[in-house]
Design an enzyme around this catalytic site. Structure first.
Site, PDB file in Angstrom:
ATOM      1  N   ASN A   9       4.105   4.959  -8.990  1.00 20.34           N
ATOM      2  CA  ASN A   9       3.484   3.865  -9.736  1.00 20.34           C
ATOM      3  C   ASN A   9       2.212   4.222 -10.321  1.00 20.34           C
ATOM      4  OD1 ASN A   9       2.141   1.358 -10.397  1.00 20.34           O
ATOM      5  ND2 ASN A   9       2.076   0.581  -8.249  1.00 20.34           N
ATOM      6  N   GLU A 163       4.361  -2.533   1.428  1.00 22.49           N
ATOM      7  CA  GLU A 163       2.937  -1.919   1.066  1.00 22.49           C
ATOM      8  C   GLU A 163       2.080  -2.734   1.899  1.00 22.49           C
ATOM      9  OE1 GLU A 163       3.155   0.796  -2.766  1.00 22.49           O
ATOM     10  OE2 GLU A 163       2.438  -1.111  -3.349  1.00 22.49           O
ATOM     11  N   GLY A 169      -4.163   2.894  -1.122  1.00 24.35           N
ATOM     12  CA  GLY A 169      -5.619   3.769  -1.818  1.00 24.35           C
ATOM     13  C   GLY A 169      -6.575   4.083  -0.770  1.00 24.35           C
TER      14      GLY A 169
HETATM   15  P1  13P Z   1      -1.334   4.728  -2.943  1.00 28.34           P
HETATM   16  O1  13P Z   1      -0.339   5.876  -2.820  1.00 28.34           O
HETATM   17  O2  13P Z   1      -2.287   5.323  -4.086  1.00 28.34           O
HETATM   18  O3  13P Z   1      -2.009   4.557  -1.784  1.00 28.34           O
HETATM   19  O4  13P Z   1      -0.890   3.371  -3.407  1.00 28.34           O
HETATM   20  C1  13P Z   1       0.193   2.978  -3.087  1.00 28.34           C
HETATM   21  C2  13P Z   1       0.642   1.728  -4.156  1.00 28.34           C
HETATM   22  O5  13P Z   1      -0.032   0.778  -4.317  1.00 28.34           O
HETATM   23  C3  13P Z   1       1.939   1.975  -4.849  1.00 28.34           C
HETATM   24  O6  13P Z   1       2.565   0.713  -5.422  1.00 28.34           O
END
Ligand code: 13P
Length: 253
Positions: A9, A163, A169
């Site tokens: 993503n 998630e 993030g």
């Molecule tokens: P990160 O891998 O940057 O933590 O983001 C995860 C995410 O939101 C994927 O949709």
């Protein structure tokens, strides 16, 4: 056995030129890996260029969002009709969209629209930090599933991405065991909403600070069928390594 997926993503990153260059870097290394489904989800503006580049590739293309109406006075929106011929998948209900764009209200319609147009939905669910700390994870997730799937009869092409919002993030991934337990519970809930047979075939990905360091452990869990990857999917060496490691894990399963 379910085919694992490593989905990137890209969020609001990359110009069209950068998106094309990124895909070219990945393609060289990943084209021949067949036991992992590879998916890139660039911004809308790059979808056409990337899908043309990948027309004969084993790497698939997805959108990060879409409206649920075919067309109309919805300034700035993109409809399923516009993406159906260039996208295999569409991410629906990402927590960033739920947080900044009120997507909670539209997710059910979006899942139905994706089904109508034959775009495979990747439905994102996950709890906030305070919900996690209060032991409310499954309450939140069950509610999100019930809302998103209300009146949805066919889920055969659905992918779920678990998630946890506190892991996105932040560099703080859920532990592999923790993610596996929650994903197992999500599968059970899908079994009770539909039936266990279909639930056992659906792919449920983990997302939230997944990267080349933790993917092997995540992919090695019995319930986790790959990852929805944010930051690390923008770094070709990370994404390539994640696909290769997942492939190796599944070769031994
Ligand atoms: P990160 O891998 O940057 O933590 O983001 C995860 C995410 O939101 C994927 O949709």
């Amino acid at each position: 056995m379910r085919t694992p997926m490593i989905a990137g993503n890209w969020k609001m990153n990359t110009t069209v030129e950068e998106a094309v260059a990124l895909v070219k870097d990945m393609q060289k290394e990943l084209e021949d890996i067949s036991n992992v489904e590879k998916l890139v989800c660039p911004p809308f503006i790059s979808l056409k260029a990337v899908s043309e580049l990948l027309a004969k590739s084993s790497i698939k293309v997805g959108a990060q969002n879409m409206h649920y109406e075919d067309k109309g006075a919805f300034t700035g929106e993109v409809s399923p009709l516009m993406i159906k011929d260039i996208c295999h998948y569409v991410i629906i209900g990402h927590s960033e969209r739920r947080q900044y764009f009120n997507d909670d209200f539209y997710i059910n319609n979006k899942v139905k629209a994706a089904n109508k147009y034959g775009i495979n939905p990747i439905l994102c669910i996950g709890e906030k930090l305070e919900e996690n700390q209060s032991g409310l994870t499954m309450d939140v997730i069950e509610r999100q599933l019930e809302q998103a799937l209300a009146g949805v009869e066919h889920i055969g092409n659905l992918v779920i991405a678990y998630e946890p919002i506190w892991a996105i993030g932040t560099g703080k991934s859920a532990s592999a065991e923790q993610a596996n337990d929650t994903i197992g519970a999500i599968r059970q809930k899908l079994g009770s909403l539909y039936n266990n047979k279909i639930a056992s075939t659906l792919r449920i990905l983990y997302g939230g600070s997944a990267n080349a360091e933790n993917i092997a452990e995540l992919a090695g869990q019995s319930e986790i069928d790959g990852a929805l990857v944010g930051g690390a999917s923008l770094k070709p060496e990370q994404y390539i390594s994640m696909v290769k490691q997942t492939s190796a894990v599944y070769n031994k399963k």
